[in-house]
Design a protein around this motif. Sequence first.
Motif, PDB file in Angstrom:
ATOM      1  N   SER A  45       7.982  -6.657   7.260  1.00  0.00           N
ATOM      2  CA  SER A  45       7.666  -6.680   8.690  1.00  0.00           C
ATOM      3  C   SER A  45       8.095  -8.015   9.312  1.00  0.00           C
ATOM      4  CB  SER A  45       6.169  -6.410   8.887  1.00  0.00           C
ATOM      5  OG  SER A  45       5.849  -6.255  10.247  1.00  0.00           O
ATOM      6  N   THR A  46       7.182  -8.705   9.992  1.00  0.00           N
ATOM      7  CA  THR A  46       7.532  -9.944  10.697  1.00  0.00           C
ATOM      8  C   THR A  46       7.747 -11.120   9.763  1.00  0.00           C
ATOM      9  OG1 THR A  46       5.181 -10.367  11.076  1.00  0.00           O
ATOM     10  CG2 THR A  46       6.396  -9.254  12.833  1.00  0.00           C
ATOM     11  N   GLY A  47       7.573 -10.917   8.460  1.00  0.00           N
ATOM     12  CA  GLY A  47       7.972 -11.956   7.517  1.00  0.00           C
ATOM     13  C   GLY A  47       9.451 -12.272   7.635  1.00  0.00           C
ATOM     14  N   ALA A  48      10.219 -11.360   8.251  1.00  0.00           N
ATOM     15  CA  ALA A  48      11.651 -11.597   8.468  1.00  0.00           C
ATOM     16  C   ALA A  48      11.896 -12.828   9.335  1.00  0.00           C
ATOM     17  CB  ALA A  48      12.290 -10.369   9.115  1.00  0.00           C
TER      18      ALA A  48
ATOM     19  N   LEU B   2      10.976 -13.588  -7.783  1.00  0.00           N
ATOM     20  CA  LEU B   2      10.940 -12.718  -6.601  1.00  0.00           C
ATOM     21  C   LEU B   2       9.840 -13.222  -5.683  1.00  0.00           C
ATOM     22  CD1 LEU B   2      11.656 -10.022  -5.130  1.00  0.00           C
ATOM     23  CD2 LEU B   2      10.074  -8.878  -6.692  1.00  0.00           C
ATOM     24  N   VAL B   3      10.176 -13.481  -4.424  1.00  0.00           N
ATOM     25  CA  VAL B   3       9.204 -14.024  -3.466  1.00  0.00           C
ATOM     26  C   VAL B   3       9.053 -13.050  -2.310  1.00  0.00           C
ATOM     27  CG1 VAL B   3       8.631 -15.907  -1.885  1.00  0.00           C
ATOM     28  CG2 VAL B   3       9.797 -16.402  -4.062  1.00  0.00           C
ATOM     29  N   PHE B   4       7.818 -12.632  -2.045  1.00  0.00           N
ATOM     30  CA  PHE B   4       7.537 -11.761  -0.907  1.00  0.00           C
ATOM     31  C   PHE B   4       6.989 -12.592   0.256  1.00  0.00           C
ATOM     32  CE2 PHE B   4       7.505  -8.644  -4.310  1.00  0.00           C
ATOM     33  CZ  PHE B   4       8.191  -7.594  -3.721  1.00  0.00           C
ATOM     34  N   LEU B   5       7.482 -12.266   1.460  1.00  0.00           N
ATOM     35  CA  LEU B   5       7.009 -12.910   2.680  1.00  0.00           C
ATOM     36  C   LEU B   5       6.346 -11.849   3.547  1.00  0.00           C
ATOM     37  CD1 LEU B   5       9.788 -14.421   1.733  1.00  0.00           C
ATOM     38  CD2 LEU B   5       9.619 -15.531   3.950  1.00  0.00           C
TER      39      LEU B   5
ATOM     40  N   HIS C 100       9.719  -5.118  12.001  1.00  0.00           N
ATOM     41  CA  HIS C 100       8.986  -4.085  12.735  1.00  0.00           C
ATOM     42  C   HIS C 100       9.683  -3.829  14.068  1.00  0.00           C
ATOM     43  CE1 HIS C 100       5.799  -2.120  15.027  1.00  0.00           C
ATOM     44  NE2 HIS C 100       5.170  -1.896  13.877  1.00  0.00           N
ATOM     45  N   TRP C 101       9.785  -2.551  14.462  1.00  0.00           N
ATOM     46  CA  TRP C 101      10.559  -2.208  15.656  1.00  0.00           C
ATOM     47  C   TRP C 101      10.079  -2.942  16.906  1.00  0.00           C
ATOM     48  CZ3 TRP C 101       7.807  -0.150  19.680  1.00  0.00           C
ATOM     49  CH2 TRP C 101       6.584   0.468  19.384  1.00  0.00           C
TER      50      TRP C 101
ATOM     51  N   SER D 249      12.191  -5.594   5.493  1.00  0.00           N
ATOM     52  CA  SER D 249      11.693  -4.248   5.755  1.00  0.00           C
ATOM     53  C   SER D 249      10.986  -4.210   7.092  1.00  0.00           C
ATOM     54  CB  SER D 249      10.745  -3.789   4.644  1.00  0.00           C
ATOM     55  OG  SER D 249       9.529  -4.502   4.689  1.00  0.00           O
ATOM     56  N   ALA D 250      10.733  -2.994   7.550  1.00  0.00           N
ATOM     57  CA  ALA D 250      10.074  -2.786   8.839  1.00  0.00           C
ATOM     58  C   ALA D 250       8.558  -2.970   8.667  1.00  0.00           C
ATOM     59  CB  ALA D 250      10.439  -1.412   9.375  1.00  0.00           C
ATOM     60  N   GLY D 251       7.757  -2.151   9.369  1.00  0.00           N
ATOM     61  CA  GLY D 251       6.311  -2.316   9.332  1.00  0.00           C
ATOM     62  C   GLY D 251       5.707  -2.098   7.958  1.00  0.00           C
TER      63      GLY D 251
END
Length: 318
Positions: free
Chosen positions: A107-110, A71-74, A127-128, A158-160
Amino acid sequence: MPSPRLRRAAVLVLEGAKPLDVGIPAQVFTTRASMPYEVRVCGAAPGLVTGGDGLSYHVAHGLDALAWADLVFLPGYRSPDVEDPPRTVLDALTAAHDRGARLAAISTGAFALAATGLLDGRRATTHWHYTRALAAKHPGVRVDENVLFVDEGSVLTSAGAASGIDLCLHILRGDLGVAASNHAARRLVAAPYRSGGQAQYVPRSVPEPLGERFAATREWALRRLGEPLTLETLARHAAVSARTLSRRFVEDTGYTPMQWVMRARIDLARELLERSERGVEQIAAEAGLGTGANLRLHFQRILGTTPSEYRRTFARGE
């Protein structure tokens, strides 16, 4: 018997990384008796990474951690719409995904995840403040600006920052069950469950104290899931009309009142399946679902599995 292998989670720290976004998965998945994960914080290379908000990070691992992780989180980072991460980072993310690792952006890792091309043709959020920029920069991504997180199986967004907690708890529910997720939420002093489909923000011209009132009503209902609960009952407790409760409840939770009650009852049933030897009929009655047949129907509809299969997967000691 040998101990089972710990699940492996990597947190990828990019230039300009936001401290909360880095800290959330690192803290949620930190190794402890109730959390069978090993976490490695990494960067494009071991050493110092300049972060956002005046902080820097000294990471012990480089991109080899992505080849190791399940599992990798950005985490999010500053100015994501200006420049993509280095090609070596994007290639390592793609290789990890191709190997079977899940990639979860906060958030902005997207933006980093989208730059790999793995989000093309899929729903995603961020993030919105950045949703339009993400859609403009990566038109192949179906950006949804009105949700807290999106689970597309092998890629999640995910968002913020706060919704990063929701995403982590969502992952825990899938990996370890609702009891482990609720335990982690209590440790974090966080809401145990917020729908991924809940809106990121609800703009109101005049703030009203309805959120607190409905929070009290939700807590009241959670203590009475085995009793008859109707829209009128909930509205009476909240001291509003049924119509007002229905409208505002969706804004606050992403569900109608009765959808929320049903999911709360299913979650109670999940905990009872995990933690007790009670039969399905007894659990159905305690959770306010009436009969075992009704429990099975809604369990399949909401979770895509049966109570017996769920118990085999998540029962304590297995």
